[in-house]
Design an enzyme around this catalytic site. Structure first.
Site, PDB file in Angstrom:
ATOM      1  N   VAL A 183      26.634 -33.832  31.694  1.00 19.90           N
ATOM      2  CA  VAL A 183      26.473 -32.643  32.535  1.00 19.90           C
ATOM      3  C   VAL A 183      27.168 -32.866  33.887  1.00 19.90           C
ATOM      4  O   VAL A 183      27.866 -31.989  34.389  1.00 19.90           O
ATOM      5  CB  VAL A 183      24.970 -32.322  32.718  1.00 19.90           C
ATOM      6  N   ASP A 220      16.349 -45.611  37.376  1.00 21.35           N
ATOM      7  CA  ASP A 220      17.103 -44.827  36.399  1.00 21.35           C
ATOM      8  C   ASP A 220      16.922 -43.329  36.630  1.00 21.35           C
ATOM      9  O   ASP A 220      15.991 -42.706  36.121  1.00 21.35           O
ATOM     10  CB  ASP A 220      16.703 -45.216  34.965  1.00 21.35           C
ATOM     11  N   GLU A 229      29.539 -28.802  27.568  1.00 23.91           N
ATOM     12  CA  GLU A 229      29.731 -30.259  27.698  1.00 23.91           C
ATOM     13  C   GLU A 229      30.070 -30.888  26.346  1.00 23.91           C
ATOM     14  O   GLU A 229      29.970 -30.240  25.304  1.00 23.91           O
ATOM     15  CB  GLU A 229      28.477 -30.915  28.288  1.00 23.91           C
ATOM     16  N   LYS A 262      14.091 -32.850  28.785  1.00 20.51           N
ATOM     17  CA  LYS A 262      13.184 -33.295  27.724  1.00 20.51           C
ATOM     18  C   LYS A 262      12.085 -34.147  28.322  1.00 20.51           C
ATOM     19  O   LYS A 262      12.303 -34.839  29.314  1.00 20.51           O
ATOM     20  CB  LYS A 262      13.957 -34.126  26.707  1.00 20.51           C
ATOM     21  N   SER A 306      19.339 -39.784  36.543  1.00 24.72           N
ATOM     22  CA  SER A 306      20.645 -39.307  36.089  1.00 24.72           C
ATOM     23  C   SER A 306      21.507 -38.831  37.253  1.00 24.72           C
ATOM     24  O   SER A 306      21.031 -38.154  38.173  1.00 24.72           O
ATOM     25  CB  SER A 306      20.465 -38.161  35.109  1.00 24.72           C
ATOM     26  N   ALA A 307      22.798 -39.155  37.160  1.00 26.22           N
ATOM     27  CA  ALA A 307      23.772 -38.642  38.138  1.00 26.22           C
ATOM     28  C   ALA A 307      23.966 -37.136  37.972  1.00 26.22           C
ATOM     29  O   ALA A 307      24.619 -36.508  38.809  1.00 26.22           O
ATOM     30  CB  ALA A 307      25.100 -39.374  37.976  1.00 26.22           C
ATOM     31  N   ASP A 308      23.394 -36.556  36.915  1.00 24.14           N
ATOM     32  CA  ASP A 308      23.435 -35.087  36.788  1.00 24.14           C
ATOM     33  C   ASP A 308      22.838 -34.464  38.048  1.00 24.14           C
ATOM     34  O   ASP A 308      23.351 -33.469  38.561  1.00 24.14           O
ATOM     35  CB  ASP A 308      22.596 -34.612  35.582  1.00 24.14           C
TER      36      ASP A 308
HETATM   37  N1  PSU Z   1      19.625 -34.547  27.691  1.00 20.84           N
HETATM   38  C1  PSU Z   1      19.487 -34.232  26.407  1.00 20.84           C
HETATM   39  N2  PSU Z   1      20.491 -34.493  25.522  1.00 20.84           N
HETATM   40  C2  PSU Z   1      21.659 -35.068  25.932  1.00 20.84           C
HETATM   41  C3  PSU Z   1      21.799 -35.350  27.315  1.00 20.84           C
HETATM   42  C4  PSU Z   1      20.765 -35.083  28.144  1.00 20.84           C
HETATM   43  O1  PSU Z   1      18.454 -33.711  26.052  1.00 20.84           O
HETATM   44  O2  PSU Z   1      22.560 -35.300  25.114  1.00 20.84           O
HETATM   45  C5  PSU Z   1      23.089 -35.916  27.813  1.00 20.84           C
HETATM   46  C6  PSU Z   1      23.755 -34.904  28.768  1.00 20.84           C
HETATM   47  O3  PSU Z   1      25.148 -34.974  28.589  1.00 20.84           O
HETATM   48  C7  PSU Z   1      23.375 -35.419  30.123  1.00 20.84           C
HETATM   49  C8  PSU Z   1      23.345 -36.915  29.880  1.00 20.84           C
HETATM   50  O4  PSU Z   1      24.275 -35.066  31.136  1.00 20.84           O
HETATM   51  O5  PSU Z   1      22.798 -37.066  28.583  1.00 20.84           O
HETATM   52  C9  PSU Z   1      22.509 -37.630  30.917  1.00 20.84           C
HETATM   53  O6  PSU Z   1      22.647 -38.990  30.720  1.00 20.84           O
HETATM   54  P1  PSU Z   1      22.101 -40.010  31.841  1.00 20.84           P
HETATM   55  O7  PSU Z   1      20.612 -39.853  31.826  1.00 20.84           O
HETATM   56  O8  PSU Z   1      22.578 -41.356  31.368  1.00 20.84           O
HETATM   57  O9  PSU Z   1      22.732 -39.567  33.125  1.00 20.84           O
HETATM   58 MN    MN Z   2      20.451 -43.189  33.549  1.00 15.25          MN
END
Ligand code: PSU
Ligand code: MN
Length: 327
Positions: free
Chosen positions: A129, A161, A48, A182, A163-165
């Site tokens: 991701v 909140d 990524e 994390k 993640s869309a992951d």
């Molecule tokens: N988790 C980490 N470091 C990061 C990310 C996640 O420990 O840099 C990044 C990854 O690219 C992940 C994104 O897909 O943050 C998730 O962001 P959000 O929670 O806004 O979906």
């Molecule tokens: Mn988010």
């Protein structure tokens, strides 16, 4: 049909002129090297770009991105770093493109929902991701290595909140190697969501779910695999069953290299408090928390982040090789 990006054309971005090549497909670009490796059944690992556009500070970000590619090449695996360059979603960014995206300057964090906007308005983006998995799978890549996954944030019951992951991985059949999520996230809730979304979590030589900076998040997982061949076999079985979800391979950092867990807990509670105080929401939350932790640990968290990434890329390479040897 909303129309296509059209023929190759000159684009100027931040004073820099580049060529937007749409040679592979109207929607996204796959580098020749990656396309040839996929077509030839050779090992490929997707990487990524949010990790180096928004996750790590300069100059470690570029070093980590380059090191990951070189580590794979050294084992005969083709790296496919994914990102959006001047609006073109790209699987297999060139070194020059990686250097350019690492240097900051208006590069956006691009998740799956942002891809069409990035394409139409032609901006640079580091893919999360979710966006990376989506593009890598469509390019025919079976393995993707990252640092940590996005998941459910604390307080998601009221902030929504998540993640869309997670939702993307529910419908994207790829193997994702990570060191878990994390503990800036709600790990228990994240594991529950993986279950709901039919996303299997397999520990690599462990049934303790790793906590990214620490080898054990405190939460157990049911399954473990002990060799890259077992992971490859799980992947084949998933494909035979036509199951469309990703497989999460959770690869812990070695205990003697982890961040002291008690110290981490203390820093995390301050990180959350600060995010709330500053009114940080949405996609800015993860980069804000990571940046806070980096500053509070005088960069020690960055060393661990890089170490974890290296481990995952290395294991991703082994799994990609094992997949090419599947009967
Ligand atoms: N988790 C980490 N470091 C990061 C990310 C996640 O420990 O840099 C990044 C990854 O690219 C992940 C994104 O897909 O943050 C998730 O962001 P959000 O929670 O806004 O979906
Ligand atoms: Mn988010």
């Amino acid at each position: 049909m909303c129309g296509s990006l059209g023929e190759s054309e000159q684009i100027t971005f931040n004073g820099e002129t580049t060529v937007s090549s749409t040679s592979t497909s109207a929607a996204f670009h796959v580098s020749e090297q990656v396309a040839a490796a996929v077509a030839g059944g050779r090992p490929v690992v997707a990487l990524e770009s949010t990790i180096f556009t928004h996750g790590l500070p300069r100059p470690r970000n570029l070093e980590a991105a380059v090191e990951a590619e070189e580590l794979l090449r050294g084992h005969g695996v083709v790296p496919a770093t994914v990102g959006v360059f001047a609006g073109v979603p790209t699987v297999g960014l060139s070194r020059e493109q990686i250097v350019s995206l690492s240097s900051g300057g208006g590069v956006k964090k691009v998740s799956l929902r942002d891809l069409p906007v990035a394409a139409a308005l032609r901006f640079h983006g580091g893919t999360t991701v979710a966006a990376t998995a989506f593009l890598a799978h469509r390019a025919g890549i079976k393995v993707f290595a990252t640092g940590g996954l996005g998941g459910v944030h604390h307080g998601a019951a009221t902030s929504f909140d998540e993640s869309a992951d997670m939702t993307t991985l529910a419908t994207t059949p790829i193997i994702v190697v990570s060191a878990g999520v994390k503990s800036i996230l709600d790990v228990a809730a994240t594991l529950e969501r993986f279950e709901t979304l039919n996303i299997p979590v397999v520990g690599y030589k462990t049934t303790k779910y790793p906590g990214f900076y620490v080898s054990d998040s405190g939460f157990a997982i049911e399954h473990a695999a002990s060799t890259p061949e077992e992971v490859a076999a799980i992947c084949s079985a998933r494909d035979d069953l036509h199951i469309e979800s990703a497989i999460l391979l959770a690869n812990p950092i070695a205990e003697d290299k982890q961040f002291p867990p008690a110290e981490l807990d203390h820093i995390l509670s301050r990180a959350w408090a600060q995010a709330e105080k500053n009114g940080i929401t949405g996609k800015d939350t993860t980069p804000f928390l990571l940046d806070f932790i980096q500053r509070e640990t005088n960069g020690r968290s960055v060393n661990i982040n890089v170490e974890v990434y290296r481990n995952n890329v290395s294991l991703g390479g082994e799994v990609a090789i094992a997949l090419t040897r599947q009967p």
